[in-house]
Design a protein around this motif. Sequence first.
Motif, PDB file in Angstrom:
ATOM      1  N   ILE A  91       0.840  -1.207   0.000  1.00 15.34           N
ATOM      2  CA  ILE A  91       0.000   0.000   0.000  1.00 15.34           C
ATOM      3  C   ILE A  91       0.871   1.251   0.000  1.00 15.34           C
ATOM      4  CG2 ILE A  91      -1.616   1.345   1.407  1.00 15.34           C
ATOM      5  CD1 ILE A  91      -2.786  -1.440   2.283  1.00 15.34           C
ATOM      6  N   LEU A  92       1.908   1.264   0.844  1.00 16.91           N
ATOM      7  CA  LEU A  92       2.805   2.423   0.884  1.00 16.91           C
ATOM      8  C   LEU A  92       3.559   2.597  -0.436  1.00 16.91           C
ATOM      9  CD1 LEU A  92       4.208   2.134   4.524  1.00 16.91           C
ATOM     10  CD2 LEU A  92       2.619   3.860   3.641  1.00 16.91           C
ATOM     11  N   LEU A  93       3.874   1.482  -1.082  1.00 20.66           N
ATOM     12  CA  LEU A  93       4.560   1.558  -2.381  1.00 20.66           C
ATOM     13  C   LEU A  93       3.704   2.235  -3.441  1.00 20.66           C
ATOM     14  CD1 LEU A  93       6.520  -1.789  -2.713  1.00 20.66           C
ATOM     15  CD2 LEU A  93       7.450   0.515  -2.729  1.00 20.66           C
ATOM     16  N   LEU A  94       2.399   2.040  -3.371  1.00 23.84           N
ATOM     17  CA  LEU A  94       1.518   2.723  -4.328  1.00 23.84           C
ATOM     18  C   LEU A  94       1.685   4.235  -4.207  1.00 23.84           C
ATOM     19  CD1 LEU A  94      -1.785   0.660  -3.991  1.00 23.84           C
ATOM     20  CD2 LEU A  94      -0.209   0.704  -5.935  1.00 23.84           C
ATOM     21  N   PHE A  95       1.680   4.717  -2.979  1.00 22.80           N
ATOM     22  CA  PHE A  95       1.844   6.147  -2.726  1.00 22.80           C
ATOM     23  C   PHE A  95       3.229   6.634  -3.166  1.00 22.80           C
ATOM     24  CE2 PHE A  95       3.361   9.439   0.276  1.00 22.80           C
ATOM     25  CZ  PHE A  95       2.520  10.468  -0.110  1.00 22.80           C
ATOM     26  N   PHE A  96       4.278   5.933  -2.717  1.00 23.05           N
ATOM     27  CA  PHE A  96       5.637   6.365  -3.040  1.00 23.05           C
ATOM     28  C   PHE A  96       5.965   6.206  -4.520  1.00 23.05           C
ATOM     29  CE2 PHE A  96       6.305   6.020   1.562  1.00 23.05           C
ATOM     30  CZ  PHE A  96       7.008   7.193   1.792  1.00 23.05           C
ATOM     31  N   SER A  97       5.369   5.222  -5.182  1.00 26.06           N
ATOM     32  CA  SER A  97       5.588   5.062  -6.624  1.00 26.06           C
ATOM     33  C   SER A  97       5.044   6.269  -7.380  1.00 26.06           C
ATOM     34  CB  SER A  97       4.908   3.789  -7.144  1.00 26.06           C
ATOM     35  OG  SER A  97       5.496   2.657  -6.589  1.00 26.06           O
ATOM     36  N   GLY A  98       3.876   6.737  -6.950  1.00 29.55           N
ATOM     37  CA  GLY A  98       3.308   7.938  -7.566  1.00 29.55           C
ATOM     38  C   GLY A  98       4.219   9.139  -7.396  1.00 29.55           C
ATOM     39  N   LEU A  99       4.747   9.321  -6.194  1.00 28.51           N
ATOM     40  CA  LEU A  99       5.692  10.420  -5.951  1.00 28.51           C
ATOM     41  C   LEU A  99       6.962  10.256  -6.786  1.00 28.51           C
ATOM     42  CD1 LEU A  99       5.575  10.895  -2.064  1.00 28.51           C
ATOM     43  CD2 LEU A  99       4.595  12.384  -3.814  1.00 28.51           C
ATOM     44  N   HIS A 100       7.446   9.020  -6.869  1.00 27.45           N
ATOM     45  CA  HIS A 100       8.671   8.731  -7.613  1.00 27.45           C
ATOM     46  C   HIS A 100       8.500   9.063  -9.099  1.00 27.45           C
ATOM     47  CE1 HIS A 100      12.415   6.720  -8.623  1.00 27.45           C
ATOM     48  NE2 HIS A 100      11.786   5.884  -9.427  1.00 27.45           N
ATOM     49  N   VAL A 101       7.397   8.624  -9.669  1.00 28.21           N
ATOM     50  CA  VAL A 101       7.145   8.886 -11.093  1.00 28.21           C
ATOM     51  C   VAL A 101       6.932  10.381 -11.323  1.00 28.21           C
ATOM     52  CG1 VAL A 101       5.521   8.496 -12.993  1.00 28.21           C
ATOM     53  CG2 VAL A 101       6.281   6.574 -11.594  1.00 28.21           C
ATOM     54  N   ALA A 102       6.152  11.021 -10.444  1.00 32.95           N
ATOM     55  CA  ALA A 102       5.903  12.463 -10.590  1.00 32.95           C
ATOM     56  C   ALA A 102       7.206  13.253 -10.515  1.00 32.95           C
ATOM     57  CB  ALA A 102       4.920  12.944  -9.520  1.00 32.95           C
ATOM     58  N   GLY A 103       8.105  12.862  -9.631  1.00 31.16           N
ATOM     59  CA  GLY A 103       9.403  13.535  -9.532  1.00 31.16           C
ATOM     60  C   GLY A 103      10.299  13.238 -10.723  1.00 31.16           C
ATOM     61  N   ALA A 104      10.250  11.983 -11.201  1.00 32.47           N
ATOM     62  CA  ALA A 104      11.107  11.590 -12.324  1.00 32.47           C
ATOM     63  C   ALA A 104      10.743  12.306 -13.612  1.00 32.47           C
ATOM     64  CB  ALA A 104      11.040  10.075 -12.525  1.00 32.47           C
ATOM     65  N   ILE A 105       9.447  12.572 -13.822  1.00 33.04           N
ATOM     66  CA  ILE A 105       9.052  13.251 -15.058  1.00 33.04           C
ATOM     67  C   ILE A 105       9.034  14.768 -14.893  1.00 33.04           C
ATOM     68  CG2 ILE A 105       7.730  11.290 -15.944  1.00 33.04           C
ATOM     69  CD1 ILE A 105       5.176  12.688 -15.057  1.00 33.04           C
ATOM     70  N   GLY A 106       9.380  15.237 -13.691  1.00 36.01           N
ATOM     71  CA  GLY A 106       9.483  16.674 -13.468  1.00 36.01           C
ATOM     72  C   GLY A 106       8.175  17.350 -13.100  1.00 36.01           C
ATOM     73  N   TYR A 107       7.169  16.572 -12.757  1.00 32.79           N
ATOM     74  CA  TYR A 107       5.878  17.155 -12.399  1.00 32.79           C
ATOM     75  C   TYR A 107       5.937  17.851 -11.046  1.00 32.79           C
ATOM     76  CZ  TYR A 107       0.824  17.547 -11.845  1.00 32.79           C
ATOM     77  OH  TYR A 107      -0.445  18.027 -11.663  1.00 32.79           O
ATOM     78  N   ILE A 108       6.718  17.295 -10.121  1.00 34.45           N
ATOM     79  CA  ILE A 108       6.896  17.932  -8.807  1.00 34.45           C
ATOM     80  C   ILE A 108       8.378  18.128  -8.535  1.00 34.45           C
ATOM     81  CG2 ILE A 108       4.756  17.045  -7.795  1.00 34.45           C
ATOM     82  CD1 ILE A 108       6.431  14.950  -6.332  1.00 34.45           C
ATOM     83  N   GLN A 109       8.691  19.138  -7.797  1.00 35.41           N
ATOM     84  CA  GLN A 109      10.063  19.418  -7.360  1.00 35.41           C
ATOM     85  C   GLN A 109      10.063  19.455  -5.832  1.00 35.41           C
ATOM     86  OE1 GLN A 109      12.794  19.580  -9.208  1.00 35.41           O
ATOM     87  NE2 GLN A 109      11.618  19.254 -11.070  1.00 35.41           N
ATOM     88  N   PRO A 110      10.425  18.343  -5.188  1.00 37.85           N
ATOM     89  CA  PRO A 110      10.373  18.321  -3.727  1.00 37.85           C
ATOM     90  C   PRO A 110      11.468  19.176  -3.101  1.00 37.85           C
ATOM     91  CG  PRO A 110      11.320  16.290  -4.544  1.00 37.85           C
ATOM     92  CD  PRO A 110      10.870  17.079  -5.745  1.00 37.85           C
ATOM     93  N   PRO A 111      11.222  19.651  -1.879  1.00 39.21           N
ATOM     94  CA  PRO A 111      12.271  20.378  -1.165  1.00 39.21           C
ATOM     95  C   PRO A 111      13.463  19.455  -0.913  1.00 39.21           C
ATOM     96  CG  PRO A 111      10.157  20.533  -0.012  1.00 39.21           C
ATOM     97  CD  PRO A 111       9.982  19.584  -1.147  1.00 39.21           C
ATOM     98  N   PRO A 112      14.668  20.011  -0.715  1.00 44.81           N
ATOM     99  CA  PRO A 112      15.877  19.190  -0.544  1.00 44.81           C
ATOM    100  C   PRO A 112      15.775  18.132   0.558  1.00 44.81           C
ATOM    101  CG  PRO A 112      16.483  21.478  -0.833  1.00 44.81           C
ATOM    102  CD  PRO A 112      14.985  21.437  -0.748  1.00 44.81           C
ATOM    103  N   VAL A 113      15.141  18.475   1.673  1.00 42.39           N
ATOM    104  CA  VAL A 113      15.019  17.500   2.769  1.00 42.39           C
ATOM    105  C   VAL A 113      14.171  16.311   2.331  1.00 42.39           C
ATOM    106  CG1 VAL A 113      14.066  17.149   5.080  1.00 42.39           C
ATOM    107  CG2 VAL A 113      15.338  19.223   4.576  1.00 42.39           C
TER     108      VAL A 113
END
Length: 171
Positions: A91-113
Motif C-alpha cells: 500500500i505504501l509503495l503505491l503512494f511512493f511510486s506515484g511520488l517517484h514517477v511524478a518527480g522523475a518526469i518533473g511534475y513535482i520538485q520536492p524540497p531538498p530534505v
Amino acid sequence: MFLRKTNAVISLLTTVFLLLHAILKAGLMLSRGRIGISSFYISCVLAGLMVIHAFISMDIVFSGLMGDETCKPKKYPKMNASTIIQRISGILLLFFSGLHVAGAIGYIQPPPVVHAIVPLVFFTLAMVHVVNSTSRAFITLGIGTAKFIKTVDIAIKVICAVTLLADISGF
C-alpha cells in the motif's frame, strides 16, 4: 486460483524489472551518467507491471476480506505478520511510486530534505516488499521444494540488500 497464479507470475516479472531498474539507476548515478534509452523502456515496463500487480493484488485482498477466510490470525501468527508487512509495504509503495514517477518526469520538485529522505524510504519499502513476496510467488506457482524456497529467500535477501546499498550509495 487462476488470478493468484497470474498475479504470482506478474509479481516475479515485476521483481526482475524492479531490480534491473534499481541496478541501472544505481550504476547511472554512481557513474554520473545520463538516463539510457534501455533504462527508460525498463522503467515503462516496470510501471505497467506494477499497476497490473497492484490491481490484481487489491482484488485478491478485498475478495479474501469479503469471503469466509479459514485462516485465523491467531492460528498462524508468524505467517500473518509477514502478510501484514507485505500488505502495508504494498500500500505504501503505491503512494511512493506515484511520488517517484511524478518527480522523475518533473511534475513535482520536492524540497531538498524531502528529496533526501523519500527515495531512501521508497527503496527500502520496495526491497522489503520484494523480500516478503518473492518466495510466496514460487509457492503459489508450485515451483520448487522447501529447500529451493529457502534458497530463494536467502538469495533474494542478498540481492535486495546489495541493490539497496548500491542505490543508497549512488543517491
